[in-house]
Design a protein around this motif. Structure first.
Motif, PDB file in Angstrom:
ATOM      1  N   HIS A 151      12.735   1.176  -1.469  1.00  0.00           N
ATOM      2  CA  HIS A 151      11.884   1.414  -0.311  1.00  0.00           C
ATOM      3  C   HIS A 151      12.683   2.266   0.674  1.00  0.00           C
ATOM      4  CE1 HIS A 151       9.077  -1.424  -1.899  1.00  0.00           C
ATOM      5  NE2 HIS A 151       9.914  -2.428  -1.809  1.00  0.00           N
ATOM      6  N   ARG A 192       8.222   4.536   3.066  1.00  0.00           N
ATOM      7  CA  ARG A 192       7.556   3.398   3.681  1.00  0.00           C
ATOM      8  C   ARG A 192       7.278   3.620   5.159  1.00  0.00           C
ATOM      9  NH1 ARG A 192       4.668   0.722   0.198  1.00  0.00           N
ATOM     10  NH2 ARG A 192       5.857   0.348  -1.695  1.00  0.00           N
ATOM     11  N   ALA A 207       9.863  -3.282   5.248  1.00  0.00           N
ATOM     12  CA  ALA A 207       9.904  -2.302   4.159  1.00  0.00           C
ATOM     13  C   ALA A 207      10.203  -2.983   2.830  1.00  0.00           C
ATOM     14  CB  ALA A 207      10.963  -1.235   4.452  1.00  0.00           C
ATOM     15  N   GLY A 222       7.311  -4.222   1.271  1.00  0.00           N
ATOM     16  CA  GLY A 222       6.352  -3.192   0.903  1.00  0.00           C
ATOM     17  C   GLY A 222       5.400  -2.819   2.006  1.00  0.00           C
ATOM     18  N   GLU A 223       5.697  -3.223   3.230  1.00  0.00           N
ATOM     19  CA  GLU A 223       4.818  -2.946   4.356  1.00  0.00           C
ATOM     20  C   GLU A 223       5.227  -1.630   5.032  1.00  0.00           C
ATOM     21  OE1 GLU A 223       5.056  -6.327   6.907  1.00  0.00           O
ATOM     22  OE2 GLU A 223       4.373  -7.734   5.362  1.00  0.00           O
ATOM     23  N   PRO A 224       4.294  -0.938   5.691  1.00  0.00           N
ATOM     24  CA  PRO A 224       4.621   0.303   6.378  1.00  0.00           C
ATOM     25  C   PRO A 224       5.473   0.052   7.611  1.00  0.00           C
ATOM     26  CG  PRO A 224       2.378  -0.334   6.884  1.00  0.00           C
ATOM     27  CD  PRO A 224       2.855  -1.279   5.815  1.00  0.00           C
ATOM     28  N   THR A 229      -6.361  -3.738  -1.866  1.00  0.00           N
ATOM     29  CA  THR A 229      -5.812  -3.287  -3.148  1.00  0.00           C
ATOM     30  C   THR A 229      -6.774  -2.337  -3.854  1.00  0.00           C
ATOM     31  OG1 THR A 229      -4.546  -5.336  -3.433  1.00  0.00           O
ATOM     32  CG2 THR A 229      -4.985  -4.028  -5.411  1.00  0.00           C
ATOM     33  N   PHE A 244      -6.584   1.039  -2.187  1.00  0.00           N
ATOM     34  CA  PHE A 244      -5.391   1.764  -2.629  1.00  0.00           C
ATOM     35  C   PHE A 244      -5.656   2.443  -3.972  1.00  0.00           C
ATOM     36  CE2 PHE A 244      -1.804  -0.788  -0.341  1.00  0.00           C
ATOM     37  CZ  PHE A 244      -2.315  -0.390   0.882  1.00  0.00           C
ATOM     38  N   ASP A 264      -0.213   3.931  -2.681  1.00  0.00           N
ATOM     39  CA  ASP A 264       0.404   2.625  -2.905  1.00  0.00           C
ATOM     40  C   ASP A 264       0.939   1.982  -1.631  1.00  0.00           C
ATOM     41  OD1 ASP A 264       2.589   4.165  -2.326  1.00  0.00           O
ATOM     42  OD2 ASP A 264       3.676   3.754  -4.184  1.00  0.00           O
ATOM     43  N   ASN A 265       0.537   2.521  -0.471  1.00  0.00           N
ATOM     44  CA  ASN A 265       0.977   1.901   0.782  1.00  0.00           C
ATOM     45  C   ASN A 265      -0.034   2.182   1.885  1.00  0.00           C
ATOM     46  OD1 ASN A 265       2.012   4.334   2.526  1.00  0.00           O
ATOM     47  ND2 ASN A 265       2.889   4.657   0.482  1.00  0.00           N
ATOM     48  N   ARG A 266       0.041   1.402   2.960  1.00  0.00           N
ATOM     49  CA  ARG A 266      -0.956   1.443   4.017  1.00  0.00           C
ATOM     50  C   ARG A 266      -0.875   2.735   4.833  1.00  0.00           C
ATOM     51  NH1 ARG A 266      -2.606  -4.164   4.348  1.00  0.00           N
ATOM     52  NH2 ARG A 266      -3.690  -3.909   6.336  1.00  0.00           N
ATOM     53  N   SER A 293      -0.015   5.814   3.780  1.00  0.00           N
ATOM     54  CA  SER A 293      -0.686   6.897   3.043  1.00  0.00           C
ATOM     55  C   SER A 293      -2.193   6.693   3.036  1.00  0.00           C
ATOM     56  CB  SER A 293      -0.164   6.944   1.602  1.00  0.00           C
ATOM     57  OG  SER A 293       1.208   7.275   1.581  1.00  0.00           O
TER      58      SER A 293
END
Length: 210
Positions: free
Chosen positions: A73, A95, A114, A117-119, A186, A189, A195-197, A199
Motif C-alpha cells: 500500500h 492509497r 492504508a 486498504g482504506e483511502p 464492492t 468497485f 479497487d479503492n474508494r 479511484s
C-alpha cells in the motif's frame, strides 16, 4: 518503508513512526531505484513515497509497483497542495497522499488506514484534489458506460461514497445494513474497474453523478 531524497525528512518520519511500538520501519531509500530494490528485499506492508525525487520519481516507482502481484500500500508524500502527480498516482493505485508536515498522530493513523486498504487524504488538501480531479470532466466513454451499468441503489451508494462517507455512514444515511453497504460498495468497485474508494470517487465525479 520510507522513501524520500531529503535526509531530514526521512529522519523526521523515522522519529515519528518509531514512537509507535506497533509500527516497524523495515527500510529507507533516498531515490526511486533504491526504493524498488529495498521493497523487493523487505516486502513492506506500507510505503511512504515521495513524489518528487531525482532520477526515478515517485510516480515512476508507483507505476512499477502497480505491476506486482501483491504490491504494498503506497501513501504518496508531497509538499504541494495541488499536484498533478498526486492525481496520476491515485489513478494508478496509490492509497492516497499526505503533506509532509502532517501531524504525527495523523501520520500514524494514515498508515494504519492504508494498511487496512482504506483511502488516505490529508484533510487540508482533500478539497483541492477533488477540484483538480473534476475541473475538467472526462469525456471517456468507458467511464460513462461503467457509470451507466450501476443500478439506482448502487448510484445512491456511489454518490455517498464520492462524498466521503464510510460504509457505516452510507448504511445510516440510506437505511442499509452495514453488510449490505459493504457488498454494494464492492459491486460498485467491480463495475467501475477500481479497487479503492479514492479511484471510485474520482470516476463517479468524472461521470457527472454528483
Amino acid at each position: 518503508m520510507i522513501v524520500d531524497d531529503d535526509a531530514l525528512v526521512r529522519r523526521g518520519l523515522h522519529l515519528i513512526l518509531r514512537a509507535d511500538a506497533e509500527l516497524e520501519i523495515v527500510g529507507e531509500a533516498d531515490d526511486g531505484d533504491r526504493a524498488l530494490q529495498v521493497i523487493h528485499e523487505t516486502a513492506p506492508d506500507v510505503v511512504l513515497l515521495d513524489i518528487r525525487m531525482p532520477r526515478l520519481d515517485g510516480l515512476a516507482v508507483m507505476e512499477r509497483l502497480a505491476r506486482l502481484a501483491s504490491p504494498p500500500h503506497v501513501i504518496m508524500l508531497t509538499t504541494f497542495q495541488a499536484d498533478d502527480y498526486v492525481l496520476r498516482a491515485l489513478r494508478i493505485g496509490a492509497r492516497g497522499f499526505l503533506l509532509k508536515d502532517t501531524d504525527p498522530p495523523d501520520m500514524i493513523n494514515a498508515i494504519r488506514a492504508a494498511h487496512r486498504g482504506e483511502p488516505v487524504l490529508s484533510p487540508s488538501v482533500t478539497a483541492t484534489v477533488i477540484a483538480a480531479a473534476t475541473g475538467h470532466p472526462a469525456a471517456d466513454p468507458r467511464i460513462a458506460a461503467a457509470a451507466a451499468s450501476l443500478s439506482p441503489r448502487e448510484r445512491e451508494v456511489a454518490v455517498a461514497l464520492a462524498q466521503g462517507m464510510s460504509n457505516v455512514e452510507i448504511g445510516r444515511t440510506l437505511y442499509l445494513s452495514l453488510a449490505t453497504a459493504k457488498t454494494t460498495v464492492t459491486r460498485i468497485f467491480t463495475k467501475l474497474g477500481v479497487d479503492n474508494r479514492v479511484s471510485a470517487a474520482m470516476m463517479i465525479r468524472d461521470a457527472g453523478l454528483l
